[in-house]
Design a protein around this motif. Structure first.
Motif, PDB file in Angstrom:
ATOM      1  N   LYS A  64       0.795  -1.231   0.000  1.00 19.66           N
ATOM      2  CA  LYS A  64       0.000   0.000   0.000  1.00 19.66           C
ATOM      3  C   LYS A  64       0.832   1.288   0.000  1.00 19.66           C
ATOM      4  O   LYS A  64       0.360   2.334   0.399  1.00 19.66           O
ATOM      5  N   THR A  81       0.222   6.119  -8.285  1.00 22.82           N
ATOM      6  CA  THR A  81      -1.190   6.345  -7.997  1.00 22.82           C
ATOM      7  C   THR A  81      -1.808   4.967  -7.755  1.00 22.82           C
ATOM      8  O   THR A  81      -1.296   3.955  -8.246  1.00 22.82           O
ATOM      9  N   ASN A  82      -2.862   4.916  -6.989  1.00 22.16           N
ATOM     10  CA  ASN A  82      -3.519   3.657  -6.605  1.00 22.16           C
ATOM     11  C   ASN A  82      -2.610   2.770  -5.754  1.00 22.16           C
ATOM     12  O   ASN A  82      -2.759   1.542  -5.758  1.00 22.16           O
ATOM     13  N   ASP A  84      -2.677   2.075  -2.832  1.00 23.44           N
ATOM     14  CA  ASP A  84      -3.425   1.266  -1.872  1.00 23.44           C
ATOM     15  C   ASP A  84      -3.724  -0.130  -2.415  1.00 23.44           C
ATOM     16  O   ASP A  84      -4.048  -1.039  -1.671  1.00 23.44           O
ATOM     17  N   LYS A  85      -3.565  -0.343  -3.710  1.00 25.75           N
ATOM     18  CA  LYS A  85      -3.782  -1.659  -4.315  1.00 25.75           C
ATOM     19  C   LYS A  85      -2.523  -2.535  -4.263  1.00 25.75           C
ATOM     20  O   LYS A  85      -2.585  -3.731  -4.538  1.00 25.75           O
ATOM     21  N   THR A 106       1.870   2.360 -16.761  1.00 29.32           N
ATOM     22  CA  THR A 106       1.007   1.642 -15.820  1.00 29.32           C
ATOM     23  C   THR A 106       1.504   0.215 -15.643  1.00 29.32           C
ATOM     24  O   THR A 106       2.128  -0.364 -16.545  1.00 29.32           O
ATOM     25  N   GLY A 119      -6.166  -5.001 -10.513  1.00 32.65           N
ATOM     26  CA  GLY A 119      -6.138  -3.560 -10.707  1.00 32.65           C
ATOM     27  C   GLY A 119      -4.825  -3.127 -11.327  1.00 32.65           C
ATOM     28  O   GLY A 119      -4.101  -3.933 -11.904  1.00 32.65           O
ATOM     29  N   VAL A 121      -1.567   0.220 -11.129  1.00 35.06           N
ATOM     30  CA  VAL A 121      -0.992   1.429 -10.523  1.00 35.06           C
ATOM     31  C   VAL A 121      -0.379   2.248 -11.647  1.00 35.06           C
ATOM     32  O   VAL A 121       0.066   1.713 -12.659  1.00 35.06           O
TER      33      VAL A 121
END
Length: 140
Positions: A64, A81-82, A84-85, A106, A119, A121
């Motif tokens: 995270k 970014t993201n 937390d995934k 990405t 997901g 990031v």
């Protein structure tokens, strides 16, 4: 007399059984604490927008928080970014369009056990961390 030995053996057995639970009861470090431990003794340099992924010796996911790439003696930290995934049990799937990994690229995240998509990031700047040079000992 035999009762004392049985009671003592039961007490010792009970304490041995309880010991692993006490050891595993230690609180898990947060992602920020894990990252601080990885970067201990290092100082941040000027952020860069790309790194040569083909030179990365090691990649470490900090839950995270960040992805850490090792190139030689330098650790490059990316706080995407993201974040937390991010999970240390994730498989990172990176599609490169050049030999470099850059800001705004990405990375897809896949679950290690099920291989299912979890997901993605989005990368940000990479902050290089190098070992702090220790001052030379005074000559006698």
């Amino acid at each position: 007399m035999a009762f004392k030995h049985v009671a003592a053996a039961a007490l010792i057995t009970a304490s041995l059984i309880a010991t692993p639970a006490a050891v595993s009861a230690r609180p898990k470090l947060t992602g920020e604490q894990q990252l601080a431990k990885i970067l201990e003794g290092r100082e941040a340099g000027k952020p860069v927008t790309c790194i040569p992924l083909n030179q990365a010796n090691d990649t470490q996911v900090v839950d995270k928080t960040a992805i850490v790439y090792r190139i030689g003696g330098t650790l490059y930290v990316n706080r995407p970014t993201n974040a937390d995934k991010l999970d240390s049990d994730s498989i990172l799937v990176t599609k490169l369009f050049s030999s470099q990994l850059c800001r705004l690229d990405t990375i897809q995240l896949h679950d290690r056990s099920t291989r299912s998509w979890r997901g993605f990031v989005g990368l940000q700047d990479f902050v290089p961390y190098t070992r702090v040079k220790q001052p030379a000992a005074p000559a006698n």
